[in-house]
Design a protein around this motif. Structure first.
Motif, PDB file in Angstrom:
ATOM      1  N   ALA A 170       0.831  -1.204   0.000  1.00 44.93           N
ATOM      2  CA  ALA A 170       0.000   0.000   0.000  1.00 44.93           C
ATOM      3  C   ALA A 170       0.868   1.259   0.000  1.00 44.93           C
TER       4      ALA A 170
ATOM      5  N   LYS B 101       3.855   1.518  -1.343  1.00 40.73           N
ATOM      6  CA  LYS B 101       4.388   1.680  -2.706  1.00 40.73           C
ATOM      7  C   LYS B 101       3.343   2.307  -3.618  1.00 40.73           C
ATOM      8  N   ASP B 102       2.106   1.801  -3.518  1.00 38.78           N
ATOM      9  CA  ASP B 102       1.032   2.370  -4.340  1.00 38.78           C
ATOM     10  C   ASP B 102       0.871   3.852  -4.037  1.00 38.78           C
TER      11      ASP B 102
ATOM     12  N   TYR C 250       3.407   5.976  -5.595  1.00 37.64           N
ATOM     13  CA  TYR C 250       3.355   5.955  -7.059  1.00 37.64           C
ATOM     14  C   TYR C 250       2.156   6.696  -7.634  1.00 37.64           C
TER      15      TYR C 250
END
Ligand code: SF4
Ligand SMILES: [Cu+2]
Lengths: 154, 448
Positions: free
Chosen positions: B287, B289-290, B293
């Motif tokens: 989560a 990383k998301d 990004y």
């Protein structure tokens, strides 16, 4: 004085090596088989952290919920590759304690290089040794090392 | 008197750095590679780990910069950096060395109220906010690189010297802070000679070379952050009064002069981004990383708040508390500033330890990408098909633990030095506590 200073560094180094060599006690449990059903999606494994005891037989069933993903276990050099609807399975004995990263091994999108999970085998000796080493470093700096002060330049 | 060893006493070293050619050839080669990276970013595959823009810049260049160049050679990268080169050519009206005529720059002096690195601090933070996208999308990397070069050209056409490098480049501030720990320095040999020299060729320039592109007067230089190791002063000085010294690690950090609040903040920004990057790029939290990004999404704002809050508020705030608890003998803000430099060795070690893991996992992309820089199916070197495998497997934790321990030692030792410089012996205790906290956090993120 100068000689003594260099002596202290020598002793510091020897202690550091001893610290690195210290055994870290591991949980003493009967080895068992551990089955993990890991789902891979862009860009995570679920569950992301797998905990086992040293000596356990680890079974990882990898399935994918979107595109093709791999699961490569660093340090154990084993790999599973799963397409959606086509799971894969790896089996290995986790005989070395430590924390090892699981990494996706099939390019699966932008964040692929950072698709990471962890396999924890027992207690990670490096975490404890690293902490002890850092503490030793701080101690040395506090009490032994001569500080460096100098009006700079030439 | 601490030990210094002038490597210019070897004639071949002197020839190597005084001659323009070696430096020039490296710089032009790097400029060509830079152009290749931009082209690959635009025209090549969008898959980051198969594109030279990503692999050449964020893996190969980054590895060399943070693991070798900065810790051992300080600002040596700035000596050969291609980013300001086109701007310098225009500014100097010459491709190589002074030609006795001016260039195409208005040659204004950089405005006084912008003479600090707060803009670099902001630029570095801004790049960090978009790092998950920049590090993975070749097209974005290409635009960022090109944007930096265009900005450098623009600045060179209006202002004198390398104002972009010194006041704007987001990488420059980071290198400048950590270069102060490096075992290499360029300094004046005999201050009396400089003081008596009225022409000051090193600052104004002559037929042998340009006046200091970094706007530094060597005699007044006490720290490495303001020296780009461009070696122009070695070329211009008529008295051979400059030395390129090997020196003890961390030699700049504990001295009285040259500590600045903007640079002190850089230390916290770098600690904060190292911790955040380790969590985002090496942690198991999908989560997070998301969030990093999905630029613009609510979760990204959360990530941005985390990064900015940690770097600009929480870490400096915590340190300020420590400074306060250490009951400084000097004005409070000054105490905060001078003591923050103690965090340089640990910060550098944290970045090196993070980068080691990052690079070990991705260095296997380098040879395939060199063989096929655009990801078009070429195979120039016959290595395009090499399989991906992380390197350094068993050694990584040992190296990381060793680096962090050395960094912790260096930081506390520096704090003792600072305490001695300023007659504030208690200064070491808050730093020791802070260092223990940071080291523990990083160990947990990297090895836990
Ligand atoms: S030209 Fe040489 S001697 Fe003159 S001020 Fe510059 S460094 Fe000193
Ligand atoms: Cu994947």
């Amino acid at each position: 004085m100068r000689n003594f200073g260099e002596w202290r560094w020598g002793i510091g180094l020897v202690v550091a090596v001893l610290v690195l060599g210290l055994p870290v006690p591991q949980p003493q449990a009967e080895p068992q088989e551990r089955v993990f059903r890991v789902t891979a999606r862009q860009f995570a494994f679920e569950p992301a952290v797998l905990q086992v005891n040293p000596g356990d037989r680890v079974v990882i069933e990898l399935r994918s919920s979107d595109v093709v993903h791999g699961l490569y276990v660093e340090g154990y050099d084993v790999e599973a590759v799963a397409e959606p609807g086509q799971p894969d399975r790896i089996v290995f004995v986790a005989d070395r304690p430590g924390t090892y990263r699981l990494r996706c091994s099939v390019t699966c999108g932008d964040l692929h290089p950072f698709m990471v999970g962890k396999l924890r085998v027992g207690r990670n000796p490096w975490l404890w040794k690293g902490a002890a080493l850092a503490l030793w470093g701080v101690t040395l700096a506090l009490f032994a090392a001569r500080p460096r002060t100098r009006e700079g330049g030439r | 008197m601490t030990a210094r060893f002038d490597v210019l006493r070897y004639p071949w070293v002197r020839r190597l750095v005084v001659s323009r050619w070696p430096q020039y050839l490296v710089r032009v080669t790097l400029l060509a590679l830079f152009l290749l990276a931009v082209l690959a970013g635009w025209l090549g595959t969008p898959v980051g780990n198969r594109n030279f823009a990503i692999v050449g810049v964020w893996i190969a260049w980054w590895a060399v910069l943070i693991l070798v160049a900065v810790p051992f050679l300080g600002r040596a990268w700035c000596s050969v950096c291609p980013l300001p080169l086109p701007g310098e050519w225009l500014q100097q009206g010459s491709l190589l060395g002074p030609r006795g005529r001016g260039g195409w720059s208005l040659g204004r002096r950089w405005p006084r109220r912008w003479r600090h690195i707060w803009l670099q601090n902001a630029g570095f933070t801004a790049l960090a906010l978009f790092s998950a996208v920049i590090l993975t999308r070749p097209g974005v990397t290409a635009w960022v690189l090109l944007g930096l070069v265009l900005l450098a050209v623009g600045v060179s056409l209006v202002y004198e010297r390398r104002a972009f490098c010194r006041y704007l480049c987001p990488v420059g501030g980071f290198i400048g802070l950590y270069a102060q720990a490096a075992p290499l320095e360029l300094r004046v040999k005999d201050p009396a000679v400089c003081a008596a020299h009225t022409e000051k060729a090193c600052y104004t320039g002559n037929e042998q070379g340009f006046g200091c592109p970094w706007g530094t007067f060597p005699l007044g230089m006490v720290r490495n952050d303001v020296c780009g190791l461009c070696f122009e002063c070695l070329r211009t000085c008529t008295y051979d009064n400059l030395a390129l010294n090997i020196r003890p690690l961390g030699a700049d950090l504990a001295q009285r002069r040259g500590a600045k609040l903007d640079e002190a903040f850089k230390a916290f920004i770098l600690l904060g981004s190292a911790l955040t990057y380790a969590a985002v790029f090496l942690g198991p939290w999908g989560a997070l990383k998301d969030a990093a990004y999905d630029v613009g999404a609510p979760s990204w704002w959360g990530y941005a708040a985390l990064l900015v809050g940690l770097s600009w508020v929480i870490l400096p705030g915590l340190f300020a508390l420590g400074v306060w608890a250490g009951r400084p003998r000097l004005p409070w803000r000054r105490a905060f500033t001078v003591l923050a430099y103690a965090l340089v060795p640990l910060g550098l070690a944290m970045w090196a330890a993070f980068s080691l893991a990052f690079v070990a996992a991705s260095v296997a992309y380098v040879l395939p990408v060199l063989s096929d820089p655009f990801g078009w199916g070429w195979d120039l070197l016959g290595t395009a098909g090499w399989a991906w495998r992380p390197v350094l497997d068993g050694w990584l934790p040992l190296l990381q633990a060793g680096l962090l321990a050395l960094g912790a030692l260096g930081s506390v030792r520096t704090a003792r030095g600072i305490g001695e410089t300023w007659g504030w012996p208690r200064a070491v205790y808050p730093v020791a506590g802070y260092v223990a906290l940071m080291t523990g956090g990083m160990l947990w993120l990297l090895l836990g």
